[in-house]
Design an enzyme around this catalytic site. Sequence first.
Site, PDB file in Angstrom:
ATOM      1  N   ASP A 298       0.854  -1.185   0.000  1.00 24.23           N
ATOM      2  CA  ASP A 298       0.000   0.000   0.000  1.00 24.23           C
ATOM      3  C   ASP A 298       0.892   1.238   0.000  1.00 24.23           C
ATOM      4  OD1 ASP A 298      -2.469   1.517   0.327  1.00 24.23           O
ATOM      5  OD2 ASP A 298      -1.757   1.940   2.342  1.00 24.23           O
ATOM      6  N   SER A 299       0.284   2.369  -0.286  1.00 31.98           N
ATOM      7  CA  SER A 299       1.023   3.631  -0.244  1.00 31.98           C
ATOM      8  C   SER A 299       1.459   3.980   1.183  1.00 31.98           C
ATOM      9  CB  SER A 299       0.135   4.752  -0.781  1.00 31.98           C
ATOM     10  OG  SER A 299      -1.069   4.793  -0.040  1.00 31.98           O
TER      11      SER A 299
ATOM     12  N   TYR B 299      -0.466   8.454  -2.489  1.00 32.97           N
ATOM     13  CA  TYR B 299      -0.448   8.186  -3.929  1.00 32.97           C
ATOM     14  C   TYR B 299      -1.647   8.854  -4.614  1.00 32.97           C
ATOM     15  CZ  TYR B 299       2.998   4.309  -3.518  1.00 32.97           C
ATOM     16  OH  TYR B 299       4.121   3.530  -3.310  1.00 32.97           O
TER      17      TYR B 299
ATOM     18  N   CYS C  27      -3.732  -1.000  -2.145  1.00 30.76           N
ATOM     19  CA  CYS C  27      -4.017   0.411  -2.410  1.00 30.76           C
ATOM     20  C   CYS C  27      -4.883   0.558  -3.669  1.00 30.76           C
ATOM     21  CB  CYS C  27      -2.675   1.122  -2.610  1.00 30.76           C
ATOM     22  SG  CYS C  27      -2.815   2.852  -3.051  1.00 30.76           S
TER      23      CYS C  27
ATOM     24  N   THR D   6      -5.418   3.280  -5.404  1.00 29.19           N
ATOM     25  CA  THR D   6      -4.774   4.119  -6.414  1.00 29.19           C
ATOM     26  C   THR D   6      -3.746   3.291  -7.186  1.00 29.19           C
ATOM     27  OG1 THR D   6      -5.086   5.966  -4.879  1.00 29.19           O
ATOM     28  CG2 THR D   6      -3.668   6.353  -6.780  1.00 29.19           C
TER      29      THR D   6
ATOM     30  N   GLU E 295      -6.119  10.492   8.722  1.00 28.11           N
ATOM     31  CA  GLU E 295      -4.781  10.294   9.323  1.00 28.11           C
ATOM     32  C   GLU E 295      -4.555  11.241  10.497  1.00 28.11           C
ATOM     33  OE1 GLU E 295      -1.442   9.604   6.871  1.00 28.11           O
ATOM     34  OE2 GLU E 295      -2.427   7.924   5.880  1.00 28.11           O
TER      35      GLU E 295
ATOM     36  N   CYS F  21     -11.141   3.380  -1.324  1.00 24.03           N
ATOM     37  CA  CYS F  21      -9.881   3.891  -0.773  1.00 24.03           C
ATOM     38  C   CYS F  21      -9.650   3.157   0.547  1.00 24.03           C
ATOM     39  CB  CYS F  21      -9.999   5.392  -0.527  1.00 24.03           C
ATOM     40  SG  CYS F  21      -8.595   6.078   0.368  1.00 24.03           S
TER      41      CYS F  21
ATOM     42  N   HIS G 247      -8.519   4.012   3.285  1.00 25.15           N
ATOM     43  CA  HIS G 247      -8.791   4.743   4.525  1.00 25.15           C
ATOM     44  C   HIS G 247     -10.285   4.815   4.877  1.00 25.15           C
ATOM     45  CE1 HIS G 247      -4.715   5.991   3.900  1.00 25.15           C
ATOM     46  NE2 HIS G 247      -4.725   6.840   4.913  1.00 25.15           N
TER      47      HIS G 247
HETATM   48  N1  DGL Z   1      -4.030   3.883  -0.171  1.00 23.76           N
HETATM   49  C1  DGL Z   1      -4.633   4.929  -0.963  1.00 23.76           C
HETATM   50  C2  DGL Z   1      -5.815   4.371  -1.763  1.00 23.76           C
HETATM   51  O1  DGL Z   1      -6.419   3.385  -1.368  1.00 23.76           O
HETATM   52  C3  DGL Z   1      -5.077   6.089  -0.113  1.00 23.76           C
HETATM   53  C4  DGL Z   1      -3.938   6.902   0.470  1.00 23.76           C
HETATM   54  C5  DGL Z   1      -3.122   7.598  -0.593  1.00 23.76           C
HETATM   55  O2  DGL Z   1      -3.605   8.551  -1.223  1.00 23.76           O
HETATM   56  O3  DGL Z   1      -2.012   7.140  -0.823  1.00 23.76           O
HETATM   57  O4  DGL Z   1      -6.145   4.919  -2.771  1.00 23.76           O
END
Ligand code: DGL
Length: 270
Positions: free
Chosen positions: A13-14, A45, A76, A78, A157, A189, A191
């Site tokens: 993940d990012s 990301y 992730c 993205t 966050e 996403c 989060h």
């Molecule tokens: N992990 C990213 C996603 O699921 C969210 C956090 C980011 O923007 O890196 O898209």
Amino acid sequence: MIHSPNAPIGIFDSGVGGLTVLSAIEKALPSENLLYFGDTARVPYGTKSKDTVIRYSKEIYSFLVDKGSKAIVIACNTASSHALEILQKESSIPVLGVVEPGIRAYLNVAKQGKSKPAVIATRSTVKSGSYEKAYKKLNGSGRLFTKACPLFVPMIEENYMEKKAMDLVIHEYLDELIREEITHVILGCTHYPLLLPKLSAMYPTIQFINPAEEVALELKDLLEQKNLRNQQTQGELKVYVSDITDTLSDLQTLFLGEKIDSIERVVLDW
Ligand code: DGL
């Protein structure tokens, strides 16, 4: 390369958001050894371009393959949106993303001709068109509404979930879903599952879908098909990050509900 069932599953993940996906995988597959890589030095990301996200994803993919992974999960959204197809083409081991499982999780509960779906995600995911593409491929009917919610990641966050400002931002982004008569929202996403109780309370007519469980089920099926299920009783987790930031420990607790004992910082050769 032939992998043994004892080899780990690489998840990346990012940052720490993917721990929501890791958590579902741990529940569904407790006997598997898991490697998690969070790119905490380069998060987010969701605000970055396609080329950059692909480059980052390839670097992490190579790291996890070098560590002996038998399969890779791109937790992730993205990174899944931009890099899944490329990595799948180049990979000799199975690579799973989260976008198609998210659509399938919706299709499993949708009522033919009555449901109106939406996806909420980062700006980069929405711009990629990945969810619409997957919706079409999986024969979803009608239109899939998409909405970028770029303020959600930093606010989550910062642990703003219970603050008034969070409610204002949610209304700003999501009241439109009511006007559009949306019935189901896929949380596109990593989060956003942290907002689930709040979103369900604020929009009781909408069903919010966290794709993580479907990702874990599809991973389980895939490993079974390929005879790659680990038969041991208890798997191990190893976590790597690209930076140990001041907030890392709090974020782990926020996303996973517990602290991870050993986290190793790795500097990828970027
Ligand atoms: N992990 C990213 C996603 O699921 C969210 C956090 C980011 O923007 O890196 O898209």
